[in-house]
Every structure is written in structure tokens, then in C-alpha cells.
Motif scaffolding. Structure first.
Motif, PDB file in Angstrom:
ATOM      1  N   MET A   1       0.903  -1.208  -0.018  1.00 26.75           N
ATOM      2  CA  MET A   1       0.060  -0.046  -0.101  1.00 26.75           C
ATOM      3  C   MET A   1       0.874   1.346  -0.061  1.00 26.75           C
ATOM      4  O   MET A   1       1.954   1.390   0.605  1.00 26.75           O
ATOM      5  N   PRO A   2       0.502   2.364  -0.684  1.00 28.56           N
ATOM      6  CA  PRO A   2       1.297   3.379  -0.639  1.00 28.56           C
ATOM      7  C   PRO A   2       0.990   4.352   0.742  1.00 28.56           C
ATOM      8  O   PRO A   2       0.318   4.068   1.560  1.00 28.56           O
ATOM      9  N   GLU A   3       2.095   5.103   0.848  1.00 27.63           N
ATOM     10  CA  GLU A   3       2.146   6.289   1.960  1.00 27.63           C
ATOM     11  C   GLU A   3       0.918   7.235   2.020  1.00 27.63           C
ATOM     12  O   GLU A   3       0.653   7.603   0.716  1.00 27.63           O
TER      13      GLU A   3
ATOM     14  N   THR B   1      -2.598   9.834  -3.350  1.00 27.58           N
ATOM     15  CA  THR B   1      -1.703   9.516  -4.279  1.00 27.58           C
ATOM     16  C   THR B   1      -2.138   9.858  -5.776  1.00 27.58           C
ATOM     17  O   THR B   1      -1.449   9.850  -6.820  1.00 27.58           O
ATOM     18  N   GLY B   2      -3.507  10.308  -5.715  1.00 27.02           N
ATOM     19  CA  GLY B   2      -4.009  10.366  -7.145  1.00 27.02           C
ATOM     20  C   GLY B   2      -4.392   9.125  -7.974  1.00 27.02           C
ATOM     21  O   GLY B   2      -4.731   9.079  -9.108  1.00 27.02           O
ATOM     22  N   GLN B   3      -4.069   7.947  -7.302  1.00 25.60           N
ATOM     23  CA  GLN B   3      -4.440   6.505  -7.795  1.00 25.60           C
ATOM     24  C   GLN B   3      -5.401   5.942  -6.825  1.00 25.60           C
ATOM     25  O   GLN B   3      -5.328   6.253  -5.584  1.00 25.60           O
ATOM     26  N   LYS B   4      -6.398   5.281  -7.596  1.00 27.25           N
ATOM     27  CA  LYS B   4      -7.508   4.618  -6.918  1.00 27.25           C
ATOM     28  C   LYS B   4      -6.836   3.214  -5.957  1.00 27.25           C
ATOM     29  O   LYS B   4      -5.653   2.684  -6.374  1.00 27.25           O
ATOM     30  N   LEU B   5      -7.470   3.169  -4.839  1.00 17.81           N
ATOM     31  CA  LEU B   5      -7.094   2.107  -3.863  1.00 17.81           C
ATOM     32  C   LEU B   5      -7.326   0.831  -4.585  1.00 17.81           C
ATOM     33  O   LEU B   5      -6.573  -0.402  -4.860  1.00 17.81           O
TER      34      LEU B   5
ATOM     35  N   LEU C   1     -14.994   8.810  -6.654  1.00 17.57           N
ATOM     36  CA  LEU C   1     -13.629   8.896  -7.035  1.00 17.57           C
ATOM     37  C   LEU C   1     -13.125   7.381  -7.166  1.00 17.57           C
ATOM     38  O   LEU C   1     -12.113   7.256  -7.923  1.00 17.57           O
ATOM     39  N   ASP C   2     -13.663   6.407  -6.569  1.00 13.10           N
ATOM     40  CA  ASP C   2     -13.282   4.871  -6.750  1.00 13.10           C
ATOM     41  C   ASP C   2     -14.267   3.966  -6.832  1.00 13.10           C
ATOM     42  O   ASP C   2     -14.436   3.464  -5.837  1.00 13.10           O
TER      43      ASP C   2
END
Length: 299
Positions: free
Chosen positions: A114-116, A170-174, A144-145
């Protein structure tokens, strides 16, 4: 080859009863993957196995943690795999049972990296939830997701906030982080799914909720009021009774909402588990056929 038998399906379908029969057949033990039954303070509202069921076969991760303890999916992956390794020194077969898809997936396939997260965004979302309620979080996550929104327990604000904080940080979807190749486990995995006609399942859910209320659900929730701010208590069966205790709804309305939210949760569970082509599905009454199937697969 060691074998992990995994029993999945929606809430109230009969997973516990089947897991016990399988454990008795193979003289083995049961590992629970129910994200709410971990907590020792929550029994009635989580439909924990009864004393008789717990005595019928050894169980793990039932009442093993306190609601005060932070216990993540990653923690469960680590602890469950350590336990499995230890138990496989004594037996060739183990049973993993539960309706929490993320926890099942953590053991069978491993978690994605997973991202920070920007902790300021997390704090902002928690404030948003406190001020505007769960509907605001639902609406934002759906926009958003939408892929993660369809998978997540939409009555669980912690899980939905998790999805929002990833995309806002992050601008990226989980959902894009949940697609990595699965990790190879050093044991064989056989997945059994339980399902039945929707009307029958919904009737079983409604009956279970009535039994919970008759067994003292309101009193259990009252005893947990000091912990209501914890994520473990922001869940179906507890949130609705807290609303009743606050005087915002009456008890019959709270009970109806528990039934409705549980039925919705069961539908999402089935959507999640049905996507796994490795699962073989049975009716909950087909215990003998399931045992025969497992005998064949293992031999």
C-alpha cells in the motif's frame, strides 16, 4: 502436501457449522477470518460461535483481541500465517472460515503493497465523517473510486475512508493497488463457498437479528458505549443500536435497519466471493457432498 480448506460465504449462511463438521472429519482446528469476531468485547452482535460450537473443535482468532487494540488486515496476515505454520507441524489439514473477504485474501493470496498516506488528509476525512456523517463519505468514494466502492462494506466508515485517503493522497485509486499477482503459499488451498436462494438467506438473516436482540444485543451495545468512537464499533448491529440509545430512532426502526444493512452486506460478500473462480459452491445443506468432495481433492 499440507492443505488449507477455506470456507466462505455470506453472513448467516452456516459457515461455522460446516467448518466444525470439516474439522471433526479431519481431526483438525479452525482459524476464524471474521474481522469482528476477533474482538472479545463483541459477542452477540458478531454472532460468535456458541460455547458448544467452540468446544466441538479448537478455534483461533475468536475473542483474541480487544477493541482497544489496532488489528489490521496486515497484522492478521502475519499472525495467521505464523499460526498456520505452527499448526501444520501437528496436522496435514486446517480450516480457515469467515466472511471477511480481505482477511481471506490476505491469507490465501497476500496483501498488496500500500502507498504512503498523507495523515492530514486522513484527519480531514475523519472530521468530515464526524460532521457530515457516513453518506458524505459514501458519495465521495463512489465518485472517486467506484470499483473499490462496490467491493467495500459501505456501512464501515473506516474501510471507505481508507479508499478515499489513498486516492486523495496519491491520485491513484485503491482498487488499482488490489490487482497484483498473488503470492505463492507453501500449502495447498481448497476453497468451499456456501450459498442458497436469496429469499431463504434473507429470512435467515432476519431471524438471526431477532435472536441477537432476544439474546441481549441492546445490553451488549450499552456496555460498549465508552468505546463507540473506535472503528471496531462503527459496524452493522452496533451503529444502529447506538442511534437507538441516542434517541434518534426507536428500537423497532433500529432492528429493521440492522436487518436491511446486514442483507446489503451479504449481497456485497457474495459479489466479492463469486469473483474467485477457484471456489466450488454448495448449498449449506450439502455437508455430506462437501466432505466427499474434500476427501477426493485431498486424496
Amino acid at each position: 502436501m499440507k492443505t488449507l480448506i477455506v470456507v466462505v460465504g455470506p453472513t448467516a449462511i452456516g459457515k461455522t457449522a460446516l467448518a466444525i463438521e470439516i474439522a471433526k472429519r479431519f481431526h483438525t482446528e479452525i482459524i476464524s477470518a471474521d474481522s469482528r469476531q476477533f474482538f472479545k468485547e463483541m459477542s452477540i452482535g458478531t454472532a460468535k460461535p456458541s460455547a458448544e460450537e467452540l468446544a466441538a473443535a479448537p478455534h483461533h482468532f475468536i475473542g483474541s483481541h480487544s477493541v482497544n487494540q489496532f488489528f489490521s488486515t496486515g497484522d492478521f496476515e502475519i499472525q495467521a500465517l505464523d499460526l498456520i505454520e505452527d499448526l501444520f507441524l501437528q496436522t496435514d489439514v486446517l480450516v480457515l472460515v469467515g466472511g471477511s473477504g480481505l482477511y481471506i485474501n490476505a491469507v490465501c493470496n497476500g496483501l498488496d503493497d500500500m502507498p504512503e498516506i498523507d495523515l492530514n488528509i486522513r484527519e480531514q476525512l475523519n472530521t468530515q465523517f464526524a460532521n457530515e456523517g457516513i453518506d458524505s463519505i459514501r458519495k465521495q468514494l463512489a465518485e472517486l473510486d467506484p470499483v473499490y466502492f462496490e467491493k467495500v462494506d459501505q456501512s464501515n466508515p473506516q474501510r471507505m475512508i481508507r479508499g478515499l485517503e489513498v486516492v486523495l493522497s496519491t491520485g491513484q485509486k485503491l482498487s488499482s493497488f488490489l490487482t497484483s499477482n498473488k503470492k505463492q503459499r507453501p500449502f495447498n488451498i481448497i476453497k468451499i463457498g456456501l450459498n442458497t436462494e436469496r429469499e431463504k438467506l434473507y429470512a435467515q438473516i432476519n431471524h438471526r437479528v431477532d435472536v441477537m436482540v432476544a439474546s441481549g444485543l441492546v445490553e451488549e451495545v450499552k456496555s460498549l458505549q465508552e468505546f463507540r468512537h473506535l472503528n471496531a464499533l462503527k459496524t452493522v448491529g452496533y451503529s444502529e443500536i447506538f442511534d437507538y440509545l441516542d434517541g434518534t430512532i426507536d428500537l423497532p426502526k433500529a432492528i429493521d435497519q440492522i436487518k436491511q444493512n446486514t442483507r446489503r452486506f451479504a449481497k456485497r460478500q457474495l459479489t466479492w466471493f463469486k469473483k474467485d473462480a477457484e471456489t466450488t459452491w454448495f448449498e449449506p445443506t450439502q455437508t455430506d457432498q462437501i466432505i466427499q468432495f474434500l476427501d477426493t481433492q485431498i486424496s
